[in-house]
Design a protein around this motif. Structure first.
Motif, PDB file in Angstrom:
ATOM      1  N   ARG A 142      44.500  46.546  43.675  1.00 36.06           N
ATOM      2  CA  ARG A 142      44.472  46.640  45.444  1.00 36.06           C
ATOM      3  C   ARG A 142      44.567  47.955  45.772  1.00 36.06           C
ATOM      4  NH1 ARG A 142      48.723  41.479  46.109  1.00 36.06           N
ATOM      5  NH2 ARG A 142      47.437  39.937  44.977  1.00 36.06           N
ATOM      6  N   GLU A 193      37.153  45.753  50.988  1.00 35.70           N
ATOM      7  CA  GLU A 193      38.041  44.925  51.810  1.00 35.70           C
ATOM      8  C   GLU A 193      38.316  43.689  50.726  1.00 35.70           C
ATOM      9  OE1 GLU A 193      36.956  43.875  55.571  1.00 35.70           O
ATOM     10  OE2 GLU A 193      36.729  46.150  56.219  1.00 35.70           O
ATOM     11  N   SER A 194      37.391  43.354  49.843  1.00 37.54           N
ATOM     12  CA  SER A 194      37.641  42.198  49.010  1.00 37.54           C
ATOM     13  C   SER A 194      36.409  42.207  47.838  1.00 37.54           C
ATOM     14  CB  SER A 194      37.168  40.747  49.808  1.00 37.54           C
ATOM     15  OG  SER A 194      35.777  40.979  50.233  1.00 37.54           O
ATOM     16  N   GLN A 244      34.458  35.981  48.201  1.00 37.15           N
ATOM     17  CA  GLN A 244      35.174  37.134  48.276  1.00 37.15           C
ATOM     18  C   GLN A 244      36.842  36.886  48.139  1.00 37.15           C
ATOM     19  OE1 GLN A 244      34.066  40.448  48.419  1.00 37.15           O
ATOM     20  NE2 GLN A 244      31.876  39.313  48.047  1.00 37.15           N
ATOM     21  N   CYS A 245      37.302  37.825  47.604  1.00 39.08           N
ATOM     22  CA  CYS A 245      38.916  37.489  47.644  1.00 39.08           C
ATOM     23  C   CYS A 245      39.513  38.971  47.949  1.00 39.08           C
ATOM     24  CB  CYS A 245      39.442  37.609  46.089  1.00 39.08           C
ATOM     25  SG  CYS A 245      41.132  37.395  45.975  1.00 39.08           S
ATOM     26  N   ALA A 246      40.455  39.348  49.052  1.00 37.46           N
ATOM     27  CA  ALA A 246      40.985  40.435  49.450  1.00 37.46           C
ATOM     28  C   ALA A 246      41.996  40.774  48.728  1.00 37.46           C
ATOM     29  CB  ALA A 246      41.263  40.190  51.024  1.00 37.46           C
ATOM     30  N   SER A 247      42.778  39.885  48.044  1.00 39.26           N
ATOM     31  CA  SER A 247      44.216  40.321  47.387  1.00 39.26           C
ATOM     32  C   SER A 247      44.160  39.370  46.027  1.00 39.26           C
ATOM     33  CB  SER A 247      45.320  39.595  48.223  1.00 39.26           C
ATOM     34  OG  SER A 247      45.380  40.221  49.424  1.00 39.26           O
TER      35      SER A 247
END
Length: 166
Positions: free
Chosen positions: A90, A99-100, A109-112
Motif C-alpha cells: 500500500r 490508486e488500485s 481493481q483493488c485499492a487495499s
C-alpha cells in the motif's frame, strides 16, 4: 386471541435505533478518544477473523503453558508478516501513484490489497523438471504475468525469486 402493534414501544425503539453504549474504566480518555479507540477495533478483529477463515487456525487443547505461549507467538508473527506485506504494497502503491491494482477476478481493481489475495496470485507458480532415467534434461521455469510482476515490484522483490529455479 387478538394481537396489535404497540405503537408506543415502536416509537420508543425507533428513537434509540442505531445507538449503542461504550463502557470503559479508562478515566484518562475523553469521549472522543474512546470512540476513536472503538472505531479501530474492527481492524484488529479482522486480523483474528482471518486467522480462522483464511489461514484455517482451529482451536486446540494445550496443557503446557509454554506451548500456549509459543502458539500465541506464532499467531503474532503471522499477524505481523501479514500486516507488513499489506503495508509495503500500500505504501509503494501511493509512492507510485497507483490508486488500485487489478488483483480480483476479471482483473477488477483493488485499492487495499490483502495479503491473502496477494499470495493467492502466486498459487499456480510451478517449476517443471524433465528427466530421463533420473537425469535432469531440462527445467521449465514459471512465467510471471503482469500483475505478479507488479506485486513483486511493489514488494521490492526480485523477479527471479519466483521465476527461476536452480
Amino acid at each position: 386471541m387478538k394481537w396489535k402493534i404497540n405503537d408506543v414501544n415502536v416509537k420508543t425503539d425507533a428513537r434509540s435505533d442505531g445507538m449503542f453504549p461504550l463502557i470503559t474504566n479508562c478515566k484518562e480518555m475523553t469521549h472522543g478518544e474512546i470512540l476513536e479507540k472503538y472505531k479501530y477495533q474492527p481492524k484488529i478483529e479482522k486480523r483474528h477473523e482471518q486467522l480462522k477463515t483464511v489461514y484455517g487456525v482451529a482451536p486446540i487443547f494445550l496443557k503446557n503453558i509454554t506451548r500456549i505461549e509459543a502458539l500465541l507467538f506464532i499467531y503474532f508473527v503471522a499477524h505481523l508478516v501479514q500486516s507488513l506485506i499489506e503495508r509495503e504494497i500500500r505504501i509503494n502503491m501511493k509512492k507510485s501513484g497507483m490508486e488500485s491494482i487489478p488483483i480480483y477476478p476479471e482483473k477488477r481493481q483493488c485499492a487495499s490489497p490483502t495479503t491473502d489475495r496477494v499470495l493467492s496470485l502466486f498459487d499456480d507458480m510451478k517449476c517443471q523438471h524433465l528427466t530421463n532415467d533420473g537425469t535432469l534434461v531440462k527445467t521449465f521455469n514459471p512465467k510471471l504475468n503482469d500483475i505478479q510482476i507488479t506485486i513483486l515490484d511493489l514488494l521490492n522483490m526480485p523477479h527471479l525469486t519466483y521465476s527461476q529455479y536452480y
